[in-house]
Design a protein around this motif. Structure first.
Motif, PDB file in Angstrom:
ATOM      1  N   VAL A  55       0.856  -1.189   0.000  1.00  9.92           N
ATOM      2  CA  VAL A  55       0.000   0.000   0.000  1.00  9.92           C
ATOM      3  C   VAL A  55       0.888   1.233   0.000  1.00  9.92           C
ATOM      4  O   VAL A  55       1.828   1.335   0.788  1.00  9.92           O
ATOM      5  CB  VAL A  55      -0.938   0.023   1.227  1.00  9.92           C
ATOM      6  N   ILE A  56       0.589   2.152  -0.889  1.00 14.13           N
ATOM      7  CA  ILE A  56       1.306   3.426  -0.965  1.00 14.13           C
ATOM      8  C   ILE A  56       0.288   4.545  -0.899  1.00 14.13           C
ATOM      9  O   ILE A  56      -0.705   4.529  -1.627  1.00 14.13           O
ATOM     10  CB  ILE A  56       2.085   3.562  -2.292  1.00 14.13           C
ATOM     11  N   SER A  57       0.536   5.488  -0.038  1.00 15.58           N
ATOM     12  CA  SER A  57      -0.260   6.716  -0.055  1.00 15.58           C
ATOM     13  C   SER A  57       0.708   7.886  -0.174  1.00 15.58           C
ATOM     14  O   SER A  57       1.839   7.841   0.326  1.00 15.58           O
ATOM     15  CB  SER A  57      -1.113   6.857   1.204  1.00 15.58           C
ATOM     16  N   GLY A  58       0.283   8.924  -0.892  1.00 16.36           N
ATOM     17  CA  GLY A  58       1.183  10.039  -1.108  1.00 16.36           C
ATOM     18  C   GLY A  58       0.462  11.288  -1.534  1.00 16.36           C
ATOM     19  O   GLY A  58      -0.772  11.321  -1.664  1.00 16.36           O
ATOM     20  N   GLU A  59       1.253  12.324  -1.756  1.00 13.75           N
ATOM     21  CA  GLU A  59       0.732  13.617  -2.167  1.00 13.75           C
ATOM     22  C   GLU A  59       1.430  14.037  -3.453  1.00 13.75           C
ATOM     23  O   GLU A  59       2.653  13.926  -3.567  1.00 13.75           O
ATOM     24  CB  GLU A  59       0.968  14.650  -1.078  1.00 13.75           C
ATOM     25  N   ALA A  60       0.648  14.496  -4.411  1.00 11.47           N
ATOM     26  CA  ALA A  60       1.190  14.973  -5.681  1.00 11.47           C
ATOM     27  C   ALA A  60       0.863  16.450  -5.849  1.00 11.47           C
ATOM     28  O   ALA A  60      -0.153  16.934  -5.342  1.00 11.47           O
ATOM     29  CB  ALA A  60       0.608  14.177  -6.846  1.00 11.47           C
ATOM     30  N   THR A  61       1.734  17.149  -6.571  1.00 16.40           N
ATOM     31  CA  THR A  61       1.509  18.588  -6.753  1.00 16.40           C
ATOM     32  C   THR A  61       0.330  18.867  -7.674  1.00 16.40           C
ATOM     33  O   THR A  61      -0.166  19.992  -7.717  1.00 16.40           O
ATOM     34  CB  THR A  61       2.774  19.251  -7.340  1.00 16.40           C
ATOM     35  N   SER A  62      -0.125  17.853  -8.408  1.00 17.12           N
ATOM     36  CA  SER A  62      -1.285  18.015  -9.283  1.00 17.12           C
ATOM     37  C   SER A  62      -1.917  16.652  -9.537  1.00 17.12           C
ATOM     38  O   SER A  62      -1.261  15.617  -9.385  1.00 17.12           O
ATOM     39  CB  SER A  62      -0.878  18.660 -10.621  1.00 17.12           C
ATOM     40  N   PRO A  63      -3.181  16.614  -9.930  1.00 15.84           N
ATOM     41  CA  PRO A  63      -3.817  15.337 -10.269  1.00 15.84           C
ATOM     42  C   PRO A  63      -3.106  14.609 -11.405  1.00 15.84           C
ATOM     43  O   PRO A  63      -3.079  13.382 -11.445  1.00 15.84           O
ATOM     44  CB  PRO A  63      -5.235  15.747 -10.675  1.00 15.84           C
ATOM     45  N   ILE A  64      -2.504  15.366 -12.324  1.00 15.92           N
ATOM     46  CA  ILE A  64      -1.792  14.741 -13.453  1.00 15.92           C
ATOM     47  C   ILE A  64      -0.599  13.939 -12.949  1.00 15.92           C
ATOM     48  O   ILE A  64      -0.346  12.814 -13.390  1.00 15.92           O
ATOM     49  CB  ILE A  64      -1.346  15.812 -14.470  1.00 15.92           C
ATOM     50  N   HIS A  65       0.156  14.522 -11.994  1.00 19.95           N
ATOM     51  CA  HIS A  65       1.300  13.806 -11.416  1.00 19.95           C
ATOM     52  C   HIS A  65       0.838  12.511 -10.741  1.00 19.95           C
ATOM     53  O   HIS A  65       1.465  11.459 -10.903  1.00 19.95           O
ATOM     54  CB  HIS A  65       2.016  14.700 -10.393  1.00 19.95           C
ATOM     55  N   ALA A  66      -0.248  12.606  -9.994  1.00 25.46           N
ATOM     56  CA  ALA A  66      -0.753  11.427  -9.283  1.00 25.46           C
ATOM     57  C   ALA A  66      -1.190  10.341 -10.264  1.00 25.46           C
ATOM     58  O   ALA A  66      -0.838   9.156 -10.108  1.00 25.46           O
ATOM     59  CB  ALA A  66      -1.903  11.817  -8.369  1.00 25.46           C
TER      60      ALA A  66
ATOM     61  N   ARG B 124       4.079  -8.757 -10.882  1.00 26.42           N
ATOM     62  CA  ARG B 124       3.514  -9.764  -9.988  1.00 26.42           C
ATOM     63  C   ARG B 124       2.373  -9.189  -9.141  1.00 26.42           C
ATOM     64  O   ARG B 124       1.652  -9.927  -8.469  1.00 26.42           O
ATOM     65  CB  ARG B 124       4.603 -10.363  -9.089  1.00 26.42           C
ATOM     66  N   TYR B 125       2.198  -7.856  -9.175  1.00 25.46           N
ATOM     67  CA  TYR B 125       1.123  -7.210  -8.426  1.00 25.46           C
ATOM     68  C   TYR B 125       0.003  -6.762  -9.364  1.00 25.46           C
ATOM     69  O   TYR B 125       0.250  -6.291 -10.474  1.00 25.46           O
ATOM     70  CB  TYR B 125       1.652  -5.977  -7.676  1.00 25.46           C
ATOM     71  N   ALA B 126      -1.216  -6.908  -8.874  1.00 24.18           N
ATOM     72  CA  ALA B 126      -2.377  -6.310  -9.528  1.00 24.18           C
ATOM     73  C   ALA B 126      -2.737  -5.061  -8.728  1.00 24.18           C
ATOM     74  O   ALA B 126      -3.102  -5.149  -7.549  1.00 24.18           O
ATOM     75  CB  ALA B 126      -3.542  -7.297  -9.560  1.00 24.18           C
ATOM     76  N   PHE B 127      -2.624  -3.903  -9.360  1.00 33.55           N
ATOM     77  CA  PHE B 127      -2.797  -2.641  -8.643  1.00 33.55           C
ATOM     78  C   PHE B 127      -4.219  -2.107  -8.800  1.00 33.55           C
ATOM     79  O   PHE B 127      -4.809  -2.154  -9.874  1.00 33.55           O
ATOM     80  CB  PHE B 127      -1.817  -1.587  -9.166  1.00 33.55           C
ATOM     81  N   SER B 128      -4.738  -1.592  -7.688  1.00 31.28           N
ATOM     82  CA  SER B 128      -5.983  -0.824  -7.724  1.00 31.28           C
ATOM     83  C   SER B 128      -5.640   0.615  -7.347  1.00 31.28           C
ATOM     84  O   SER B 128      -4.890   0.855  -6.405  1.00 31.28           O
ATOM     85  CB  SER B 128      -7.021  -1.407  -6.761  1.00 31.28           C
ATOM     86  N   THR B 129      -6.179   1.556  -8.112  1.00 31.34           N
ATOM     87  CA  THR B 129      -5.810   2.958  -7.941  1.00 31.34           C
ATOM     88  C   THR B 129      -7.068   3.820  -7.859  1.00 31.34           C
ATOM     89  O   THR B 129      -7.581   4.284  -8.886  1.00 31.34           O
ATOM     90  CB  THR B 129      -4.929   3.430  -9.125  1.00 31.34           C
ATOM     91  N   PRO B 130      -7.582   4.035  -6.662  1.00 32.99           N
ATOM     92  CA  PRO B 130      -8.760   4.906  -6.515  1.00 32.99           C
ATOM     93  C   PRO B 130      -8.474   6.318  -7.042  1.00 32.99           C
ATOM     94  O   PRO B 130      -7.324   6.762  -7.101  1.00 32.99           O
ATOM     95  CB  PRO B 130      -8.991   4.921  -4.991  1.00 32.99           C
TER      96      PRO B 130
ATOM     97  N   ARG C  98      -3.727   7.080  -3.380  1.00 31.95           N
ATOM     98  CA  ARG C  98      -3.501   5.808  -2.693  1.00 31.95           C
ATOM     99  C   ARG C  98      -3.433   4.695  -3.744  1.00 31.95           C
ATOM    100  O   ARG C  98      -4.213   4.692  -4.704  1.00 31.95           O
ATOM    101  CB  ARG C  98      -4.627   5.523  -1.687  1.00 31.95           C
ATOM    102  N   VAL C  99      -2.503   3.781  -3.549  1.00 30.78           N
ATOM    103  CA  VAL C  99      -2.346   2.645  -4.455  1.00 30.78           C
ATOM    104  C   VAL C  99      -2.277   1.372  -3.619  1.00 30.78           C
ATOM    105  O   VAL C  99      -1.559   1.317  -2.621  1.00 30.78           O
ATOM    106  CB  VAL C  99      -1.067   2.772  -5.305  1.00 30.78           C
ATOM    107  N   GLU C 100      -3.048   0.371  -4.021  1.00 27.25           N
ATOM    108  CA  GLU C 100      -2.991  -0.939  -3.367  1.00 27.25           C
ATOM    109  C   GLU C 100      -2.608  -1.993  -4.391  1.00 27.25           C
ATOM    110  O   GLU C 100      -3.189  -2.059  -5.475  1.00 27.25           O
ATOM    111  CB  GLU C 100      -4.342  -1.291  -2.734  1.00 27.25           C
ATOM    112  N   GLY C 101      -1.618  -2.805  -4.041  1.00 23.38           N
ATOM    113  CA  GLY C 101      -1.191  -3.878  -4.936  1.00 23.38           C
ATOM    114  C   GLY C 101      -1.347  -5.224  -4.260  1.00 23.38           C
ATOM    115  O   GLY C 101      -0.986  -5.389  -3.093  1.00 23.38           O
TER     116      GLY C 101
END
Length: 337
Positions: free
Chosen positions: A94-105, A120-126, A139-142
């Motif tokens: 699980v990764i959570s973070g902050e981006a300077t813009s929605p495009i970066h995220a 080897r990971y299946a990622f879900s990206t809300p 937030r990214v979940e793999g």
């Protein structure tokens, strides 16, 4: 006369059908007999394969948290993304973070999904949360892919044949032969899959047996339960060498399976991110048989230049009856085959 000829034709058809089924049964029995001859070799390869895959989190560097985190960091742009939290276990990250813009995220999330090193990971990206200043919280979940391959078989022709047989059997009342036909069809399908699995295993026998031999030669033997204390002490010393502060430490209950005996501990350390991961890198090497089943890294609330990492470490020792190896505590191990 015509009735007699018709009856004879029908009887000949049934005789031919029964003869064909008998031939198929004989062919099936002969193939099963060949499989039984190979069973001991197949079982040996399966056992080696099972052992390797069970120990893979300890002996395959591609599964190490340090390596996975490095692959993720390599996807970061020079600026525009900062992590707020990183955590992973043997099945998920699980990764959570902050981006300077929605495009970066969005681009970072897309890069994760497209990375060959992380396939080897299946990622879900809300969808990221957009703040009033246009910054995006993402937030990214793999999750580990389940894998598996479906074996294709030529079923259409067989299905058509079954339909024709069903029509004939309905007219002539040959349920017994049809039942035999169906049983044979299922048995032949199972045989085809078993033959394919056995062939693949035997083709890879040298690889799996070599890996199994490496495990027997490399996996450490546990002298006594006090080794857990020694492991923890050495890990603390290594953390100190990297300038890290130990905030918490705790031994875990020993566990045992048919493939290994497990000792472990949990530690929480604080320090620069780079030094934390250098410490983690020293903790794991294939020949040391250590696993990091749980890792959580987050910025220190008081000093954003530091991170707090909570890590769980297991060491998998050989079970009783296996030959001993010369591997020592917390040393850089040799690579696997």
């Amino acid at each position: 006369m015509m009735l007699t000829a018709t009856t004879l034709v029908v009887l000949l058809c049934f005789a031919a059908w029964a003869g064909w089924l008998t031939w198929r049964q004989h062919k099936l029995d002969a193939a099963l007999a060949i499989l039984r001859v190979d069973e001991p070799r197949v079982a040996q390869v399966q056992e080696a394969q099972l052992r390797w895959r069970a120990l893979e989190p300890a002996i395959d560097p591609a599964t190490y948290p340090v390596e996975i985190f490095d692959q993720i960091v390599n996807l970061l742009p020079e600026e525009g993304i900062r992590f707020l939290d990183f955590s992973m276990d043997l099945e998920t990250l699980v990764i959570s973070g902050e981006a300077t813009s929605p495009i970066h995220a969005s681009k970072f999330q897309a890069d994760l999904k497209a990375s060959p090193a992380l396939e080897r990971y299946a990622f879900s990206t809300p969808v990221p949360t957009i703040r009033p200043d246009n910054r995006a919280i993402f937030r990214v979940e793999g999750n580990i892919n389940g894998g598996g391959e479906d074996e294709a078989s030529e079923r259409r022709l067989l299905l058509l044949f079954f339909v024709l047989l069903a029509v004939i059997s309905g007219l002539l009342g040959t349920r017994e032969l049809l039942s035999w036909q169906k049983r044979l069809g299922k048995a032949e399908d199972r045989l085809t899959l078993t033959q394919m699995e056995s062939r693949l295993l035997l083709e890879e026998a040298d690889v799996w047996n070599a890996r199994n031999e490496w495990i027997y030669q490399s996996q450490p033997a546990m002298k006594d339960a006090l080794e857990a204390n020694q492991e923890l002490t050495r890990a603390e010393e290594m953390a100190r060498d990297r300038g890290l502060e130990t905030l918490n430490r705790q031994l875990l209950e020993p566990e045992s399976t048919g493939l290994y005996q497990q000792l472990g501990f949990t530690m929480t350390v604080k320090g620069p991110l780079q030094e934390v991961f250098r410490w983690l890198h020293r903790l794991q090497a294939p020949a040391d048989f250590r696993v990091i089943p749980s890792l959580k890294v987050a910025p220190d609330k008081q000093d954003p230049n530091l991170v707090v990492a909570t890590v769980q470490v297991w060491r998998w020792y050989r079970t009783a009856g296996q030959p001993a190896s010369a591997s020592g505590p917390l040393t850089a191990g040799t690579t696997r085959p």
